[in-house]
Design a protein around this motif. Structure first.
Motif, PDB file in Angstrom:
ATOM      1  N   ILE A  70       0.859  -1.184   0.000  1.00 26.17           N
ATOM      2  CA  ILE A  70       0.000   0.000   0.000  1.00 26.17           C
ATOM      3  C   ILE A  70       0.895   1.233   0.000  1.00 26.17           C
ATOM      4  CG2 ILE A  70      -1.783   1.296   1.220  1.00 26.17           C
ATOM      5  CD1 ILE A  70      -1.373  -2.323   2.097  1.00 26.17           C
ATOM      6  N   GLN A  71       0.654   2.136  -0.932  1.00 29.40           N
ATOM      7  CA  GLN A  71       1.452   3.357  -1.049  1.00 29.40           C
ATOM      8  C   GLN A  71       0.561   4.570  -0.816  1.00 29.40           C
ATOM      9  OE1 GLN A  71       3.691   3.701  -4.696  1.00 29.40           O
ATOM     10  NE2 GLN A  71       3.976   5.906  -4.465  1.00 29.40           N
ATOM     11  N   LEU A  72       0.941   5.408   0.139  1.00 26.72           N
ATOM     12  CA  LEU A  72       0.193   6.614   0.474  1.00 26.72           C
ATOM     13  C   LEU A  72       1.086   7.833   0.286  1.00 26.72           C
ATOM     14  CD1 LEU A  72      -1.413   5.440   3.853  1.00 26.72           C
ATOM     15  CD2 LEU A  72      -2.449   5.332   1.581  1.00 26.72           C
ATOM     16  N   THR A  73       0.583   8.831  -0.436  1.00 27.47           N
ATOM     17  CA  THR A  73       1.302  10.091  -0.612  1.00 27.47           C
ATOM     18  C   THR A  73       0.442  11.218  -0.064  1.00 27.47           C
ATOM     19  OG1 THR A  73       2.434   9.271  -2.587  1.00 27.47           O
ATOM     20  CG2 THR A  73       2.379  11.657  -2.256  1.00 27.47           C
ATOM     21  N   LEU A  74       1.013  12.013   0.816  1.00 32.37           N
ATOM     22  CA  LEU A  74       0.264  13.078   1.468  1.00 32.37           C
ATOM     23  C   LEU A  74      -0.208  14.130   0.468  1.00 32.37           C
ATOM     24  CD1 LEU A  74       2.454  13.567   4.665  1.00 32.37           C
ATOM     25  CD2 LEU A  74       0.205  12.478   4.506  1.00 32.37           C
ATOM     26  N   PRO A  75      -1.265  14.862   0.816  1.00 32.92           N
ATOM     27  CA  PRO A  75      -1.817  15.867  -0.101  1.00 32.92           C
ATOM     28  C   PRO A  75      -0.819  16.970  -0.434  1.00 32.92           C
ATOM     29  CG  PRO A  75      -3.365  15.370   1.664  1.00 32.92           C
ATOM     30  CD  PRO A  75      -2.070  14.721   2.037  1.00 32.92           C
TER      31      PRO A  75
END
Length: 234
Positions: free
Chosen positions: A122-127
């Motif tokens: 799972i890859q999450l990039t902040l706004p």
């Protein structure tokens, strides 16, 4: 009197509005408000068949559709036995790399080991200014768990039913042009653009890239787009 061009513009605008209205009517009962983030749990073993695909859909719903990416989300949805690592640690193998705007939720903390074990990532990039809801993606790469003689049947079944599974499991509508035909082969590639409801009763667009290779196994990514309906893609 309207010109032919004006009539065409009016017609296209009406069709677009009718299509969006139909989408709202179809999905409105399924819409829900943003909930407190819930930890990702994989209901099935990570096998190279429908069970593995359903795990990816489940992770995508929890990570990408129930809320936008925000600070602290990675910690709240982190699956059991997973860890949070930076892009420098995960891709470059630098254990002291600082944590930046992108977090990887990884089973092993290492890109090659995740691939070898066939674990979802799972890859999450902040706004940011260009991506106000952040970026969210689930990736899965796994070798076959079946003998070569079984692969033609398994691959044909998985590729042929994928779009139906996406539509049902993610309550989504296909917005890209479907394939005109489907033929049995040694390898398969399925790509589609979809829309479904997500947090705050808003429609979210996402893409699915699905590859079946008789030698290399399964490669799958499900990505929530960084733009919403009615906006220009980034």
């Amino acid at each position: 009197m309207r010109t032919l061009i004006e009539h065409r513009r009016l017609r296209d605008t009406s069709r677009a509005g009718l299509g969006l209205w139909a989408l709202v009517c179809l999905f409105q009962p399924l819409a829900s408000r943003a909930e407190e983030p819930r930890r990702i749990e994989f209901p099935y073993v990570h096998a190279s068949d429908l069970r593995g695909i359903l795990n990816i859909f489940h992770a995508f719903k929890r990570a990408c559709l129930e809320q936008p990416v925000s600070e602290g989300l990675a910690e709240r949805i982190l699956p059991a036995d997973y860890r949070i690592v930076s892009i420098g640690t995960y891709v470059l193998g630098n254990p002291s790399a600082p944590m930046t705007g992108t977090r990887f939720l990884s089973r092993t903390g290492d890109e090659e080991k995740d691939r070898a074990g066939g674990y979802p990532l799972i890859q999450l990039t902040l706004p940011s200014d260009k991506t106000p809801d952040g970026r969210c993606q689930v990736t899965w790469n796994r070798k076959w768990d079946y003998p070569p003689d079984d692969l033609p049947r398994i691959m044909l079944s998985m590729a042929g039913t994928l779009n139906a599974q996406i539509s049902y499991r993610l309550e989504a509508i296909l917005t890209s042009v479907p394939e005109d035909s489907f033929l049995a082969g040694e390898n398969y590639g399925v790509f589609g653009e979809w829309v479904t409801w997500c947090w705050e009763d808003q429609p979210c667009a996402f893409t699915v890239n699905f590859v079946l290779d008789k030698d290399d196994g399964i490669y799958m990514t499900v990505t929530r787009n960084t733009w919403s309906l009615g906006q220009t893609p980034q």
